[in-house]
Design an enzyme around this catalytic site. Structure first.
Site, PDB file in Angstrom:
ATOM      1  N   ASP A  77       0.861  -1.178   0.000  1.00 17.86           N
ATOM      2  CA  ASP A  77       0.000   0.000   0.000  1.00 17.86           C
ATOM      3  C   ASP A  77       0.900   1.232   0.000  1.00 17.86           C
ATOM      4  O   ASP A  77       1.917   1.260   0.699  1.00 17.86           O
ATOM      5  CB  ASP A  77      -0.850   0.054   1.273  1.00 17.86           C
ATOM      6  CG  ASP A  77      -1.985  -0.952   1.283  1.00 17.86           C
ATOM      7  OD1 ASP A  77      -2.133  -1.713   0.313  1.00 17.86           O
ATOM      8  OD2 ASP A  77      -2.717  -0.982   2.287  1.00 17.86           O
ATOM      9  N   HIS A  80       5.043  -7.465  -0.223  1.00 16.66           N
ATOM     10  CA  HIS A  80       4.672  -8.723  -0.837  1.00 16.66           C
ATOM     11  C   HIS A  80       5.310  -8.872  -2.219  1.00 16.66           C
ATOM     12  O   HIS A  80       5.931  -7.934  -2.734  1.00 16.66           O
ATOM     13  CB  HIS A  80       3.146  -8.822  -0.924  1.00 16.66           C
ATOM     14  CG  HIS A  80       2.470  -8.903   0.416  1.00 16.66           C
ATOM     15  ND1 HIS A  80       1.825 -10.030   0.862  1.00 16.66           N
ATOM     16  CD2 HIS A  80       2.372  -7.984   1.417  1.00 16.66           C
ATOM     17  CE1 HIS A  80       1.345  -9.818   2.076  1.00 16.66           C
ATOM     18  NE2 HIS A  80       1.664  -8.572   2.438  1.00 16.66           N
ATOM     19  N   SER A 116       8.528   3.995   4.654  1.00 17.86           N
ATOM     20  CA  SER A 116       9.701   3.999   3.801  1.00 17.86           C
ATOM     21  C   SER A 116       9.283   3.822   2.351  1.00 17.86           C
ATOM     22  O   SER A 116       8.178   4.187   1.978  1.00 17.86           O
ATOM     23  CB  SER A 116      10.703   2.937   4.231  1.00 17.86           C
ATOM     24  OG  SER A 116      11.982   3.249   3.726  1.00 17.86           O
TER      25      SER A 116
END
Length: 291
Positions: free
Chosen positions: A95, A152, A257
Site C-alpha cells: 500500500d 509482498h 519507507s
C-alpha cells in the site's frame, strides 16, 4: 523563494545534522517496549492521528498488540487486499503512493523532477557493473506512516541474492526526494533479486530515518544495527531454494519507507493512467507482462 521552499530546505538541512542511526535505533527500542501505559498511549494515539481502519486488520483490537511495532506491522484480513487474478498481472507489492514510474534510461532512474540516480549504485554494484535492467521498467512506491507495512511479491519468484547496502537514513518523503541527490541510492537499503517468468526482478527496500527495522521472511531481521561498511551480499543460488508465490509476504518495514521494483527491458506494459502521486494498494495490477 516561497515559504514552502524555505520550509523544505530547512527540513532537509536538519536531516544532515541529526544523528540518523542513533535516532533510528532508539525508535526501534521504543517501538518494542511492552509497558502497558506507554504501549496504549502510542498505539491508540497513532490509530487516532492517522485514522487507521482496524476492521481491515486480522486483529482489530488495539489492546491485543504486545507493543507498538506489532501493531504497526499488523497483518490484514485475507480478503482485505484481493489479488488481481490474472497470472500475467504485475501486482503492486505494498500500500502506498507512486513516487515515480517509467523506463530506466542510460542506466538511471528518475527520483523527482530534476533528480535521478544510477541503477548500479541502487543495487549496491560497482559503477558500470552489468545488470539486466538497462532500458527496463521501474516503479517507486512511498509508504506513509498510515499504510500497511508488509511487503509482498509482485510475481512468483525464486530468490537469487540479497544485498544489505549500508547508508544514510534520510527521510524518503517528497520534500527530501526533491532536494537530496541520489536519495534512494544513498540511504541504507536491502536489495533482493528474484528469478521470475518476466526475467530477473529486483525489489529494493529503502530504509529511512526512524525506520527501526527491515526484515525478510527467509532471514529475519536485517537491520538494526545500522552499520557502516561495504555491501554485504548473500548468494542464494546454490542454497536451499527460497521460492515465494505472487502476493506472498516477503518482508516488512518498521515505520514508513519506500520500495523500488525493477524489471528488464520489454517485459512489461504499465497500466494506463499510473502517475506520480497516485495512491495504490497491495494486489492491484500495476502492469501486464509482455508476450
Amino acid at each position: 523563494m516561497t515559504r514552502s521552499d524555505w520550509g523544505e530546505r530547512l527540513f532537509v538541512a536538519l536531516q544532515y545534522l541529526l544523528p540518523q542511526r542513533l535516532l533510528s535505533e532508539l525508535m526501534h527500542r521504543l517501538s518494542r517496549l511492552r509497558w502497558r501505559p506507554l504501549r496504549r498511549l502510542l498505539i491508540h494515539g497513532f490509530a487516532r492521528q492517522y485514522d487507521i481502519d482496524m476492521q481491515q486488520a486480522a486483529e482489530p483490537d488495539l489492546d491485543a498488540y504486545p507493543h507498538f511495532n506489532a501493531f504497526f506491522t499488523r497483518a490484514l484480513r485475507a480478503e482485505a487486499r484481493p489479488l488481481d487474478p490474472d497470472p500475467r498481472a504485475l501486482l503492486c507489492p505494498v500500500d502506498g503512493a507512486i513516487s515515480q514510474i517509467g523506463r530506466i534510461e542510460d542506466g538511471r532512474l528518475i527520483q523527482a523532477k530534476g533528480q535521478d540516480y544510477a541503477v548500479d549504485t541502487l543495487l549496491g554494484l560497482d559503477p558500470g557493473a552489468p545488470h539486466p535492467f538497462e532500458g527496463g521498467h521501474f516503479v517507486t512506491i512511498y509508504l506513509s506512516p498510515r499504510d500497511y507495512h508488509r511487503i509482498h511479491m509482485p510475481l512468483t519468484g525464486r530468490l537469487l541474492e540479497m544485498t544489505h547496502v549500508p547508508g544514510a537514513l534520510f527521510s524518503v518523503n517528497a520534500a527530501t526526494a526533491n532536494r537530496v541527490p541520489g536519495l534512494f541510492a544513498r540511504n541504507e537499503r536491502l536489495v533482493t533479486r528474484f528469478e521470475t517468468t518476466a526475467g530477473e526482478l529486483a525489489q529494493v527496500l529503502v530504509g529511512a530515518i526512524f525506520v527501526g527495522g527491515i526484515e525478510t521472511v527467509w532471514s529475519g531481521v536485517v537491520t538494526p544495527p545500522h552499520r557502516l561498511g561495504p555491501p554485504n551480499r548473500l548468494d542464494y543460488r546454490e542454497a536451499a531454494p527460497v521460492e515465494l508465490a505472487r502476493g506472498a509476504e516477503m518482508g516488512r518495514f518498521n515505520l514508513g519507507s519506500t520500495v523500488v521494483v525493477l524489471l528488464p527491458r520489454g517485459r512489461l506494459d504499465w497500466e494506463t493512467g499510473l502517475a506520480p502521486g497516485q495512491t495504490v494498494r497491495l494486489g492491484q495490477r500495476l502492469g501486464t507482462l509482455a508476450d
